[in-house]
Design a protein around this motif. Sequence first.
Motif, PDB file in Angstrom:
ATOM      1  N   PRO A  63       6.309  33.911   3.485  1.00 19.21           N
ATOM      2  CA  PRO A  63       5.857  33.603   2.043  1.00 19.21           C
ATOM      3  C   PRO A  63       6.987  34.280   1.376  1.00 19.21           C
ATOM      4  N   THR A  64       7.346  35.636   2.222  1.00 16.41           N
ATOM      5  CA  THR A  64       7.898  36.088   1.468  1.00 16.41           C
ATOM      6  C   THR A  64       9.436  35.810   2.064  1.00 16.41           C
ATOM      7  N   ARG A  65       9.084  35.422   3.195  1.00 19.58           N
ATOM      8  CA  ARG A  65      10.576  34.764   3.933  1.00 19.58           C
ATOM      9  C   ARG A  65      11.846  36.166   4.435  1.00 19.58           C
ATOM     10  N   THR A  66      10.654  37.625   4.643  1.00 22.64           N
ATOM     11  CA  THR A  66      10.430  38.872   4.993  1.00 22.64           C
ATOM     12  C   THR A  66      10.600  39.293   6.282  1.00 22.64           C
ATOM     13  N   ALA A  67      11.432  39.536   7.024  1.00 19.81           N
ATOM     14  CA  ALA A  67      10.655  40.196   8.175  1.00 19.81           C
ATOM     15  C   ALA A  67      10.958  41.718   8.068  1.00 19.81           C
ATOM     16  N   MET A  68      10.089  42.636   7.953  1.00 18.01           N
ATOM     17  CA  MET A  68      10.062  44.130   8.293  1.00 18.01           C
ATOM     18  C   MET A  68       9.791  45.149   9.127  1.00 18.01           C
ATOM     19  N   ASP A  87      19.456  31.722   0.413  1.00 16.32           N
ATOM     20  CA  ASP A  87      19.044  30.319   0.447  1.00 16.32           C
ATOM     21  C   ASP A  87      20.062  29.600   1.050  1.00 16.32           C
ATOM     22  N   GLU A  88      20.744  30.240   0.942  1.00 19.73           N
ATOM     23  CA  GLU A  88      22.098  29.381   2.525  1.00 19.73           C
ATOM     24  C   GLU A  88      21.129  29.467   3.517  1.00 19.73           C
ATOM     25  N   PRO A  89      21.469  28.602   4.072  1.00 25.93           N
ATOM     26  CA  PRO A  89      21.263  28.904   5.555  1.00 25.93           C
ATOM     27  C   PRO A  89      21.789  29.461   6.662  1.00 25.93           C
ATOM     28  N   GLY A  90      20.865  30.474   7.534  1.00 30.48           N
ATOM     29  CA  GLY A  90      21.976  30.913   8.600  1.00 30.48           C
ATOM     30  C   GLY A  90      22.397  32.788   8.371  1.00 30.48           C
ATOM     31  N   VAL A  91      21.967  32.546   6.752  1.00 29.37           N
ATOM     32  CA  VAL A  91      22.242  34.549   6.278  1.00 29.37           C
ATOM     33  C   VAL A  91      20.927  35.068   5.684  1.00 29.37           C
ATOM     34  N   VAL A  92      20.937  36.586   5.967  1.00 29.06           N
ATOM     35  CA  VAL A  92      19.444  36.739   5.352  1.00 29.06           C
ATOM     36  C   VAL A  92      20.173  38.763   5.050  1.00 29.06           C
ATOM     37  N   GLU A  93      19.387  38.687   4.114  1.00 25.03           N
ATOM     38  CA  GLU A  93      20.228  40.170   3.194  1.00 25.03           C
ATOM     39  C   GLU A  93      19.332  41.348   3.835  1.00 25.03           C
ATOM     40  N   HIS A 117      21.598  42.056  16.119  1.00 24.65           N
ATOM     41  CA  HIS A 117      20.998  41.805  16.834  1.00 24.65           C
ATOM     42  C   HIS A 117      19.830  40.873  16.683  1.00 24.65           C
ATOM     43  N   ALA A 118      18.193  41.242  15.857  1.00 31.41           N
ATOM     44  CA  ALA A 118      17.422  40.928  16.037  1.00 31.41           C
ATOM     45  C   ALA A 118      17.559  39.127  14.663  1.00 31.41           C
ATOM     46  N   ALA A 119      18.318  39.472  14.044  1.00 32.67           N
ATOM     47  CA  ALA A 119      18.773  38.236  13.363  1.00 32.67           C
ATOM     48  C   ALA A 119      19.601  37.654  14.102  1.00 32.67           C
ATOM     49  N   ALA A 120      20.473  37.715  14.713  1.00 33.13           N
ATOM     50  CA  ALA A 120      21.642  36.669  15.538  1.00 33.13           C
ATOM     51  C   ALA A 120      20.075  36.138  16.425  1.00 33.13           C
ATOM     52  N   ALA A 121      19.045  36.332  17.240  1.00 32.69           N
ATOM     53  CA  ALA A 121      18.016  36.072  17.842  1.00 32.69           C
ATOM     54  C   ALA A 121      17.237  35.187  17.426  1.00 32.69           C
ATOM     55  N   LYS A 155      29.138  46.374  -8.205  1.00 37.63           N
ATOM     56  CA  LYS A 155      28.537  46.790  -6.335  1.00 37.63           C
ATOM     57  C   LYS A 155      29.045  46.851  -5.400  1.00 37.63           C
ATOM     58  N   ILE A 156      28.693  47.019  -4.296  1.00 36.61           N
ATOM     59  CA  ILE A 156      29.738  46.950  -2.802  1.00 36.61           C
ATOM     60  C   ILE A 156      28.494  46.011  -1.973  1.00 36.61           C
ATOM     61  N   ARG A 157      29.847  44.393  -1.485  1.00 37.29           N
ATOM     62  CA  ARG A 157      28.826  43.645  -0.633  1.00 37.29           C
ATOM     63  C   ARG A 157      29.640  43.312  -0.139  1.00 37.29           C
ATOM     64  N   ALA A 158      28.005  43.689   1.032  1.00 39.82           N
ATOM     65  CA  ALA A 158      28.743  44.077   2.413  1.00 39.82           C
ATOM     66  C   ALA A 158      28.672  42.676   3.027  1.00 39.82           C
ATOM     67  N   ARG A 159      29.555  42.067   3.957  1.00 42.31           N
ATOM     68  CA  ARG A 159      29.299  40.484   4.446  1.00 42.31           C
ATOM     69  C   ARG A 159      29.423  41.481   6.790  1.00 42.31           C
ATOM     70  N   MET A 160      28.235  40.821   7.193  1.00 41.80           N
ATOM     71  CA  MET A 160      28.759  41.225   8.599  1.00 41.80           C
ATOM     72  C   MET A 160      28.428  39.679   9.183  1.00 41.80           C
ATOM     73  N   CYS A 161      29.723  38.853   9.367  1.00 39.81           N
ATOM     74  CA  CYS A 161      29.159  37.799  10.984  1.00 39.81           C
ATOM     75  C   CYS A 161      28.596  37.337  11.876  1.00 39.81           C
ATOM     76  N   LEU A 162      27.333  37.518  12.394  1.00 41.51           N
ATOM     77  CA  LEU A 162      26.911  37.403  13.911  1.00 41.51           C
ATOM     78  C   LEU A 162      27.503  36.865  15.041  1.00 41.51           C
ATOM     79  N   ASP A 163      29.087  35.873  14.226  1.00 40.65           N
ATOM     80  CA  ASP A 163      29.493  35.132  15.717  1.00 40.65           C
ATOM     81  C   ASP A 163      30.446  35.661  15.882  1.00 40.65           C
ATOM     82  N   SER A 164      30.745  37.070  15.959  1.00 37.78           N
ATOM     83  CA  SER A 164      31.553  38.560  16.612  1.00 37.78           C
ATOM     84  C   SER A 164      30.432  39.140  17.016  1.00 37.78           C
TER      85      SER A 164
END
Length: 169
Positions: A63-68, A87-93, A117-121, A155-164
């Motif tokens: 329900p929280t859509r969160t893995a801790m 909300d965007e598919p394939g994206v986690v914060e 690595h866990a997010a990519a998996a 604020k600082i917004r960080a983005r890490m692409c898992l395709d690389s």
Amino acid sequence: MTGAVRLEPVDERNLEPLLSVAAAEAEPEDVMPPVDAPAGWSLARRDAFREFHRASFGGLAGPTRTAMYAVVSGGEVVGMVRMTRCDEPGVVETGMWLGRSARGRGLGAAALRELLHAAAAAGMHTVVADTTPDNAGALSVLRRCGAELREENGKIRARMCLDSAIPIR
């Protein structure tokens, strides 16, 4: 070894050690949402900490859509890192905290790399994070993990692409 960590899903087995580290080495507002409770690590705030983490036992599909995950170094719980579906598919914060004694030793970057690595998996392609311009520790961890940083509205917004490839530094 500096930077060596493993991530364990937060569950009843490691929830109390996680709370112990939080209460001894962090401020409540740094590790959980605000609650209406007496200041400091009151009994009510400790109960709220437990319930906040228990709500995410269902992981990304819950329900929280969160893995801790408890961050474990040298066999001891030293902090927590999480990922929450956006909300965007394939994206986690993501967000993370470490107890004071674990900071400055490379454990944050190691934990974030493990989370990437866990997010990519889990089928994710992007991990995002927000921090403040004065959070030098978080900015260092994000840079070491290859984040693209952008300032937006103070604020600082960080983005890490898992395709690389995920940096190993």
